[in-house]
Each structure stands twice: as C-alpha cells, then as structure tokens.
Design an enzyme around this catalytic site. Structure first.
Site: not given
Length: 519
Positions: A236, A254, A278, A411
């Site tokens: 994410v 998602t 996670e 990320e």
C-alpha cells in the site's frame, strides 16, 4: 468425485474446479463448495496438522542423557520429504520466477521459513487449546476453538513463497476452508507448495488454489454470504509518481478496496468477516552517533539491496548524524563497488538479480529520473537501469537535503536507498520526524529513542538491520498504513482464525428456583 487439483474464478463469479484425472470442468457455487469441504474434510485436516505436531513435540522431548562437561541433543529432522521437494524450486522456479532470488534467500524463504510457519503454528494451536477457563464447584467449563463459519480468502504477494503458504495454511490449521489466490508473478512457486501439501496428505477441498484476476477474485469472495475472513499481504504505497500513476493506485487500493467491499456487504454475511492485512511500509535505519560504523554499513547494504529491495521490511531511508556520515558514506561506496547483479542460479556470487516485472521496473525508473531532476536529491552511487534483457536496476544510493522529500515518504520496493544527514545536535528533533515504517533500526539507540519511536514501527530492531524476521522469534507486522499488525509467526496469530465456543457442563441438579437468601 475426484481430487480437486486447481480452482480458478470465472468472470461470472463462479468457481471453476478441475476434478479428477479427466480434467473435466464442473461449476460449484461458493457456498456449496465450502459446506461440502467442511463436512468432508475439515476435521480430518485439523487432526492431520495438530496430532502430527503433538507427536513431533513429544518425539523431540525424548533426549539422550548428558554427561559431565558435555550436553547431548537428539535433533529430529522432520519433513525431509518436504525439504527435498521444495529444494529444487529454490534454485529454479523460485530462483528465476521470483525476481531471480539468490540461493540463500530462496532456501530461507521457500523451505525453512515455510516449514517454520507450519510447525510453529501447529504448536501454537496446541498451546491455544490448552488455554481453558476455570472450573467451579459442581461444574466444568471448556473452550472449544472452532474454525470460522464459512471460508477464508487468502491473497498472497509475489516476493515470499512462505507468506503465501502461511496465508492459506494457518487458517486451514485452525479448521477453516481457504481460497488461496497466489500472485500472478509467483504462480509456479505457489503451486509447488500447494502440490506438496496435497502430496503430503492434505485432504482435498480444504486449501483451494485459485489463480484469478485480482478484482474478479475480490468481487467474487466479498459478494458471498459465506465469507468468514480475508487474509491479505501486499503493498500500500502512500502516494504515486505520475509516471506510473495507474499501477501504483491499483496496488494502493487493493487492501482498502477489499475492506470497503466487506463493509458494504455486511448485511449479506452470516458473521462479521475477519480482515487481516500486511501492506508494506517505509522502513528506516536511524543511526545514533554512538553506533558501530561497520555494523551500520553492512546491515544497511543487506537490508536495502538484498533481493533487490523487494521486501516489505527493506530499508529505503536512512538517517545519519553528520559526525559519522563521511565514514558511513565511504563504507557504503566501498561495498557498492563489490555488489554484482546477474543470474543467481548460474552464479552464486550474485547478490541480487532483476526486479519482478516491467511494472516494477517502470516505477523504479521513474524514481531514478525524479532523483536526477530534484534539487534536493543527489545520486552518489548507481542510478542506472536496463530492461533490454531482464528488468535490472542498479543498487542506488541517494543523498537528500530535505527529510520531507517524497522519496523519503513513499514506499519504493526496489534497490534504492535515500540518506538524510542530520546535524548531530538536532538528534531529538529528527527523532520526532513523522516515521511511518513497518520496521526500524536504532544503532546503539538510547531509551529516549525507543520511547519516541514507540508507535513508529510494529517491529523495532536495536543494533540490527530491519529485514530478516524469523518465525517465532520476531513475529512480523506493522500498524498505521502498514496493516492490522496481527503478527504472523507469533502465538496470537492462530487465534485470529478461530471462533471460540465456551461450554459449561453442570454436574449438580438444581433443586429450587429460589435463592437461599430469599427464604
């Protein structure tokens, strides 16, 4: 009916089951499949895992005698067949399919960690069943740890074969039927695990292997009244680069999409579905001026670059005091020169290989272009990429003058490390930067740092790198945008997939409706 070898989801939302040796296709309703599986094989599966684990534990307790000055230990090497079956995939299917996983990463992940997951989760299940309520005079109380009423949808990532096996395996150990959707880019490795489970005695219909288009799978499972849980591991990212906006937004949505679909369909479910996820993170190494420089360098290189940085715990940002930066910088550059990229199956000297696919390559290429154009960023090592044969991205080290630069907050999921050099005297101020990582590292970190970073990470490492958590030693998971922090690999994870029932049995007849004080 023959053995169900593989299941997929059609565009119409039905489950397509390949049954028996003739590969005839039959269509089953989701609910019917689940009910049939529960009736036929759930109890058998529970016995299969739990009693074998119990017997293995009892076997390991049979140890030889010690003597003066020495201790003797009998090591029972179980699951030899499992290791032997998985091992070839470590260096072929997994080594090539999963971004060219190096030999040590493949063995740690696909064999060792997966076996640990199965063994410890079975152990934790047995220990959980031993946790029983108190009895009282005239009555006994029992806690029954039932499987959930319905099926669990397991959605797996590409980067760890063990995670995929655990996402489906743990709910199954606790008595659940599982629809396991593997990653599109890890089908062969995941199917190898599924085949091994079936060949080792796993009854049919319990864990159902369901390669499918992501949205179709999500729409199908969340629209079934029998959905009992969602077990998800994925990514994410926080914000998207315009270069790859569509792909990044799809990935980011998602888990949130699944959660929203569950919420929107609450009225149709028989129970409130369990949702566990996670979702990656923005992990960091925070270096204190008292740190061991060589340990910092070696730990950071491994965390940032091994497996091409394609770990949800990989270090993608680093905070270094100006007093240590010249030494750490030189150390990183010296090691960087020695890192080789290539084919880890043919050359065991290869540290990492290509990234997983063209989408990942395009996204990382966009970050490298951003680093070249930003006035706050400077590439000090690497920075090149090549997709002419495979999707190769050099290990890249970037220095930033702005700790709030977006490369420090999003990320990356690739071999790109960004370093912010902070004035040593501003240690406290930098420490309270908005960290959002799933794991972090404090080199010789003091107690104050531990307090300041209390909610910044689900896994917190002192004098160690941020990657490499081990089942039953460092149960893994993060909160905030990183997920629900359910800690797979820990003793509490198995409870997530049970629906406990308390049974009170009274042994003394009730002789009067009045209480004693009433007379």
């Amino acid at each position: 009916m023959g053995v169900i070898e593989c299941i997929s989801v059609s565009a119409e939302g039905a489950l397509l089951c390949s049954v028996g040796d003739d590969q005839a296709m039959k269509v089953f309703d989701v609910g019917k499949t689940v009910v049939q599986a529960e009736i036929d094989a759930a109890a058998e599966l529970i016995d299969f895992f739990r009693f074998n684990a119990k017997h293995a534990i009892e076997l390991e307790e049979q140890q030889p005698l010690d003597s003066d000055g020495s201790t003797n230990t009998m090591i029972y090497r179980g699951l030899e067949g499992f290791v032997a079956a998985v091992a070839p995939f470590n260096f072929t299917a997994i080594g090539g399919n999963l971004a060219g996983t190096p030999a040590i990463m493949a063995e740690i992940d696909a064999a060792a960690e997966l076996i640990d997951f199965f063994r410890f989760n079975a152990k934790h299940a047995i220990e959980l069943e031993e946790q029983q309520p108190l009895d009282s005079d005239g009555s006994t109380n029992t806690m029954i740890y039932r499987g959930l009423e319905g099926f669990v949808a397991a959605v797996a990532p590409f980067n760890f074969t063990a995670i995929g096996g655990n996402l489906g395996g743990t709910p199954a150990i606790m008595g659940n039927v599982v629809l396991w959707k593997p990653s599109d880019t890890a089908l062969s490795a995941s199917y190898a695990v599924y085949k091994i489970l079936r060949e080792s005695g796993l009854p049919p219909n319990i864990i159902q292997f369901v390669p499918a288009d992501g949205p179709v799978f999500g729409d199908t499972v969340t629209s079934s009244e029998h959905l009992a849980g969602v077990n998800f591991t994925g990514s994410v990212p926080y914000v998207s680069l315009s270069l790859c906006l569509y792909w990044m937004l799809y990935i980011r949505r998602t888990f949130k999409r699944l959660w929203k679909q569950v919420a929107q369909n609450l009225d149709i479910y028989r129970n409130f579905p369990r949702v566990a996820g996670e979702c990656g993170g923005k992990n960091f190494h925070f270096v204190h001026s008292s740190a061991d420089v060589n340990s910092v360098v070696m730990g950071t290189v491994r965390s940032a670059f091994e497996y091409g940085g394609q770990k949800c715990s990989a270090c993608s940002r680093m905070y270094v005091p100006d007093s240590l930066w010249p030494q750490i910088r030189q150390g990183l550059l010296d090691v960087h020169k020695q890192i080789s990229l290539g084919d880890p199956v043919k050359d065991f000297g290869t540290f990492f290989s290509a990234v997983i696919d063209d989408k990942s390559f395009s996204r990382l290429k966009g970050w490298l272009e951003h680093a070249r154009s930003s006035p706050h960023l400077k590439i000090i090592a690497g920075g090149n990429c090549d997709d002419s044969k495979g999707y190769f991205v050099e290990p890249t080290i970037i220095e930033t003058t702005d700790p709030r630069e977006k490369i420090m907050n999003e990320e990356i999921f690739g071999p790109i490390l960004t370093v912010y050099v902070y004035p040593e005297n501003d240690y406290k101020q930098v420490l309270h930067t908005d960290f959002r990582g799933i794991t972090d590292l404090g080199m010789a970190v003091i107690e104050e740092a531990a307090k300041a970073l209390r909610n910044a990470a689900g896994n917190y490492y002192v004098n160690d790198k941020s990657t490499g958590s081990i089942v039953a030693q460092q149960p893994f998971g993060g909160a905030r945008a990183s997920g629900t922090n359910d800690k797979p690999g820990g003793p509490h994870y198995v409870l997530r997939w049970t629906s406990p029932q308390v049974v009170k049995q009274t042994h003394v007849p009730l002789t009067d409706w009045k209480y004693p004080y009433m007379s």
